[in-house]
Design a protein around this motif. Structure first.
Motif, PDB file in Angstrom:
ATOM      1  N   ALA A   9     -68.159 -35.020  -1.692  1.00  0.00           N
ATOM      2  CA  ALA A   9     -68.657 -35.318  -0.480  1.00  0.00           C
ATOM      3  C   ALA A   9     -68.198 -34.522   1.012  1.00  0.00           C
ATOM      4  CB  ALA A   9     -68.738 -36.885  -0.082  1.00  0.00           C
ATOM      5  N   LEU A  10     -69.022 -34.395   1.917  1.00  0.00           N
ATOM      6  CA  LEU A  10     -68.272 -33.637   3.107  1.00  0.00           C
ATOM      7  C   LEU A  10     -67.547 -34.733   3.810  1.00  0.00           C
ATOM      8  CD1 LEU A  10     -71.574 -31.514   4.225  1.00  0.00           C
ATOM      9  CD2 LEU A  10     -69.166 -30.712   3.716  1.00  0.00           C
ATOM     10  N   PRO A  11     -66.607 -34.464   4.783  1.00  0.00           N
ATOM     11  CA  PRO A  11     -66.070 -35.415   5.602  1.00  0.00           C
ATOM     12  C   PRO A  11     -66.800 -36.200   6.445  1.00  0.00           C
ATOM     13  CG  PRO A  11     -65.375 -33.152   6.297  1.00  0.00           C
ATOM     14  CD  PRO A  11     -66.248 -33.030   4.853  1.00  0.00           C
ATOM     15  N   GLN A  12     -66.549 -37.205   6.639  1.00  0.00           N
ATOM     16  CA  GLN A  12     -67.279 -38.345   7.651  1.00  0.00           C
ATOM     17  C   GLN A  12     -67.638 -37.994   8.897  1.00  0.00           C
ATOM     18  OE1 GLN A  12     -68.490 -40.769   5.454  1.00  0.00           O
ATOM     19  NE2 GLN A  12     -69.861 -41.052   7.246  1.00  0.00           N
ATOM     20  N   HIS A  13     -66.498 -37.457   9.670  1.00  0.00           N
ATOM     21  CA  HIS A  13     -66.853 -36.978  10.967  1.00  0.00           C
ATOM     22  C   HIS A  13     -68.037 -35.767  10.974  1.00  0.00           C
ATOM     23  CE1 HIS A  13     -63.567 -38.846  12.816  1.00  0.00           C
ATOM     24  NE2 HIS A  13     -62.587 -38.250  12.058  1.00  0.00           N
ATOM     25  N   THR A  14     -67.903 -35.129   9.938  1.00  0.00           N
ATOM     26  CA  THR A  14     -69.039 -33.833  10.092  1.00  0.00           C
ATOM     27  C   THR A  14     -70.477 -34.579   9.723  1.00  0.00           C
ATOM     28  OG1 THR A  14     -67.555 -32.402   9.043  1.00  0.00           O
ATOM     29  CG2 THR A  14     -69.975 -31.952   8.646  1.00  0.00           C
ATOM     30  N   GLY A  42     -66.427 -34.411  22.717  1.00  0.00           N
ATOM     31  CA  GLY A  42     -67.285 -35.153  21.426  1.00  0.00           C
ATOM     32  C   GLY A  42     -67.477 -34.276  20.215  1.00  0.00           C
ATOM     33  N   ILE A  43     -67.287 -33.212  20.452  1.00  0.00           N
ATOM     34  CA  ILE A  43     -67.233 -32.286  18.807  1.00  0.00           C
ATOM     35  C   ILE A  43     -66.281 -32.950  18.002  1.00  0.00           C
ATOM     36  CG2 ILE A  43     -67.084 -30.031  17.801  1.00  0.00           C
ATOM     37  CD1 ILE A  43     -69.223 -30.222  19.768  1.00  0.00           C
ATOM     38  N   ARG A  44     -66.874 -33.173  16.722  1.00  0.00           N
ATOM     39  CA  ARG A  44     -66.013 -33.798  15.604  1.00  0.00           C
ATOM     40  C   ARG A  44     -65.695 -32.797  14.383  1.00  0.00           C
ATOM     41  NH1 ARG A  44     -64.198 -35.585  19.275  1.00  0.00           N
ATOM     42  NH2 ARG A  44     -63.951 -37.586  20.205  1.00  0.00           N
ATOM     43  N   SER A  45     -66.245 -31.599  14.345  1.00  0.00           N
ATOM     44  CA  SER A  45     -66.192 -30.845  13.441  1.00  0.00           C
ATOM     45  C   SER A  45     -66.307 -29.308  13.572  1.00  0.00           C
ATOM     46  CB  SER A  45     -67.327 -30.996  12.228  1.00  0.00           C
ATOM     47  OG  SER A  45     -67.152 -30.432  11.132  1.00  0.00           O
ATOM     48  N   VAL A  46     -65.075 -28.777  13.372  1.00  0.00           N
ATOM     49  CA  VAL A  46     -65.045 -27.299  13.632  1.00  0.00           C
ATOM     50  C   VAL A  46     -64.543 -26.494  12.341  1.00  0.00           C
ATOM     51  CG1 VAL A  46     -63.801 -25.707  15.197  1.00  0.00           C
ATOM     52  CG2 VAL A  46     -64.170 -27.901  16.107  1.00  0.00           C
ATOM     53  N   HIS A  61     -50.769 -26.626  12.999  1.00  0.00           N
ATOM     54  CA  HIS A  61     -50.374 -27.115  14.197  1.00  0.00           C
ATOM     55  C   HIS A  61     -51.951 -27.800  14.673  1.00  0.00           C
ATOM     56  CE1 HIS A  61     -50.033 -26.914  18.514  1.00  0.00           C
ATOM     57  NE2 HIS A  61     -51.136 -26.412  18.746  1.00  0.00           N
ATOM     58  N   LEU A  62     -53.038 -27.212  14.473  1.00  0.00           N
ATOM     59  CA  LEU A  62     -54.312 -27.838  15.024  1.00  0.00           C
ATOM     60  C   LEU A  62     -54.609 -29.223  14.083  1.00  0.00           C
ATOM     61  CD1 LEU A  62     -56.284 -24.502  15.062  1.00  0.00           C
ATOM     62  CD2 LEU A  62     -55.665 -25.965  17.004  1.00  0.00           C
ATOM     63  N   LEU A  63     -54.268 -29.030  12.962  1.00  0.00           N
ATOM     64  CA  LEU A  63     -54.568 -30.436  12.118  1.00  0.00           C
ATOM     65  C   LEU A  63     -53.513 -31.549  12.770  1.00  0.00           C
ATOM     66  CD1 LEU A  63     -54.762 -29.015   8.544  1.00  0.00           C
ATOM     67  CD2 LEU A  63     -56.546 -30.322   9.617  1.00  0.00           C
ATOM     68  N   ALA A  64     -52.406 -31.282  13.076  1.00  0.00           N
ATOM     69  CA  ALA A  64     -51.625 -32.337  13.652  1.00  0.00           C
ATOM     70  C   ALA A  64     -51.978 -32.738  14.872  1.00  0.00           C
ATOM     71  CB  ALA A  64     -50.149 -31.701  13.573  1.00  0.00           C
ATOM     72  N   GLN A  65     -52.685 -31.764  15.791  1.00  0.00           N
ATOM     73  CA  GLN A  65     -53.090 -32.403  16.978  1.00  0.00           C
ATOM     74  C   GLN A  65     -54.499 -32.861  17.133  1.00  0.00           C
ATOM     75  OE1 GLN A  65     -52.710 -29.248  19.615  1.00  0.00           O
ATOM     76  NE2 GLN A  65     -53.127 -30.418  21.550  1.00  0.00           N
ATOM     77  N   TYR A  66     -55.466 -32.697  16.033  1.00  0.00           N
ATOM     78  CA  TYR A  66     -56.946 -32.957  16.105  1.00  0.00           C
ATOM     79  C   TYR A  66     -57.070 -33.761  14.801  1.00  0.00           C
ATOM     80  CZ  TYR A  66     -56.896 -30.160  20.331  1.00  0.00           C
ATOM     81  OH  TYR A  66     -56.579 -29.599  21.511  1.00  0.00           O
ATOM     82  N   GLY A  67     -56.549 -33.545  13.646  1.00  0.00           N
ATOM     83  CA  GLY A  67     -56.830 -33.968  12.420  1.00  0.00           C
ATOM     84  C   GLY A  67     -57.460 -35.419  12.555  1.00  0.00           C
ATOM     85  N   ALA A  68     -56.813 -36.313  13.299  1.00  0.00           N
ATOM     86  CA  ALA A  68     -57.107 -37.756  13.102  1.00  0.00           C
ATOM     87  C   ALA A  68     -58.469 -38.059  13.807  1.00  0.00           C
ATOM     88  CB  ALA A  68     -56.272 -38.571  13.691  1.00  0.00           C
ATOM     89  N   VAL A  69     -58.923 -36.951  14.546  1.00  0.00           N
ATOM     90  CA  VAL A  69     -60.291 -37.259  15.433  1.00  0.00           C
ATOM     91  C   VAL A  69     -61.469 -36.375  15.001  1.00  0.00           C
ATOM     92  CG1 VAL A  69     -59.238 -38.586  17.158  1.00  0.00           C
ATOM     93  CG2 VAL A  69     -59.568 -35.932  17.326  1.00  0.00           C
ATOM     94  N   ALA A  70     -61.140 -35.411  14.146  1.00  0.00           N
ATOM     95  CA  ALA A  70     -62.050 -34.176  13.998  1.00  0.00           C
ATOM     96  C   ALA A  70     -61.824 -33.613  12.736  1.00  0.00           C
ATOM     97  CB  ALA A  70     -62.183 -33.077  14.917  1.00  0.00           C
ATOM     98  N   ASP A  71     -62.859 -33.184  11.854  1.00  0.00           N
ATOM     99  CA  ASP A  71     -62.588 -32.130  10.845  1.00  0.00           C
ATOM    100  C   ASP A  71     -62.525 -31.053  11.322  1.00  0.00           C
ATOM    101  OD1 ASP A  71     -63.307 -34.804   9.184  1.00  0.00           O
ATOM    102  OD2 ASP A  71     -65.611 -34.344   9.242  1.00  0.00           O
ATOM    103  N   LEU A  72     -61.536 -30.380  10.582  1.00  0.00           N
ATOM    104  CA  LEU A  72     -61.024 -28.899  10.550  1.00  0.00           C
ATOM    105  C   LEU A  72     -61.265 -28.072   9.413  1.00  0.00           C
ATOM    106  CD1 LEU A  72     -57.995 -29.121  12.892  1.00  0.00           C
ATOM    107  CD2 LEU A  72     -60.520 -28.968  13.893  1.00  0.00           C
ATOM    108  N   GLY A  73     -62.550 -27.320   9.199  1.00  0.00           N
ATOM    109  CA  GLY A  73     -62.616 -26.871   8.056  1.00  0.00           C
ATOM    110  C   GLY A  73     -62.466 -25.203   8.346  1.00  0.00           C
ATOM    111  N   ILE A  74     -62.220 -24.415   7.067  1.00  0.00           N
ATOM    112  CA  ILE A  74     -61.989 -23.016   6.936  1.00  0.00           C
ATOM    113  C   ILE A  74     -63.180 -22.177   6.481  1.00  0.00           C
ATOM    114  CG2 ILE A  74     -60.688 -21.342   5.891  1.00  0.00           C
ATOM    115  CD1 ILE A  74     -59.045 -22.478   7.986  1.00  0.00           C
TER     116      ILE A  74
END
Length: 214
Positions: A9-14, A42-46, A61-74
């Motif tokens: 499943a896709l992550p919940q923020h997305t 308010g963006i929650r998926s990048v 670095h970005l996951l440590a900073q924003y991973g708790a509030v947003a999904d960061l995909g590649i």
């Protein structure tokens, strides 16, 4: 159809935000200022693209900073090596512009959601039937939201994320047509990665968040 194959499943923020911002920067260092504005708006998926040099190095670095509030995909994953590296680096999800059942299998085995690109019914069904988390209709601007309604005839369970040329009006129309989420780049980011006005970026981001809100 959904019970026939394993599907991560896709992550919940997305899923909840119904909006993915494709961040295609010139340099990975440029992510920081832009992501700070996007997350604040308010963006929650990048989706961080591999066409940006240094993305893998910047991801922790970005996951440590924003991973708790947003999904960061590649995104822009075009090789099995990069797919494995992205999965190992902790990407929230993977996006590839191509149709590759092998990539779907590799990502599924790694337990990471994957969204492969495609345009024709054959391409999209090949990814979906292989177990993709969703399929990326790309380039979406060449077909329009009515295309998804047509696809739902033979493929009623298809989970789709249109990408490419999706502007504010298009986001609303694609979601109304049944898209799980929309993938947005230039119409939201504008010139933000070229020194553009970050206040204007925040305004654009907030407008997209509002349109995509359930």
């Amino acid at each position: 159809m959904t019970g026939e194959v394993g599907r991560v499943a896709l992550p919940q923020h997305t899923v909840d935000s119904r909006l993915v911002v494709v961040a295609r920067a010139q340099r990975a260092e440029d992510y920081d200022a832009v992501l700070a504005v996007l997350i604040d708006a308010g963006i929650r998926s990048v989706e961080l693209t591999l066409t940006t040099p240094g993305t893998f190095d910047r991801l922790p670095h970005l996951l440590a900073q924003y991973g708790a509030v947003a999904d960061l995909g590649i995104g822009t994953v075009t090789s099995a090596i990069d797919l494995a590296r992205a999965a190992d680096a902790g990407a929230s999800y993977l996006v590839t512009p191509i149709t590759s059942p092998a990539f779907v299998a590799q990502a599924t085995d790694a337990g990471v959601p994957i969204v492969p690109g495609g345009l024709t019914p054959t391409e999209l069904y090949a990814s979906w039937s292989a177990g993709a988390s969703a399929v990326k209709i790309f380039p979406a601007g060449q077909v329009g939201p009515g295309y998804l309604k047509d696809l739902r005839g033979p493929f009623p369970d298809l989970v789709a994320v249109p990408s490419g040329g999706v502007d504010l009006d298009g986001a609303s129309a694609w979601l109304a047509a049944g898209a799980l989420a929309v993938s947005v780049g230039g119409p939201l980011l504008g010139d933000a990665f070229a020194g553009g006005d970050l206040v204007a970026l925040r305004d654009r981001a907030q407008a997209f968040v509002e349109v995509c809100a359930r």
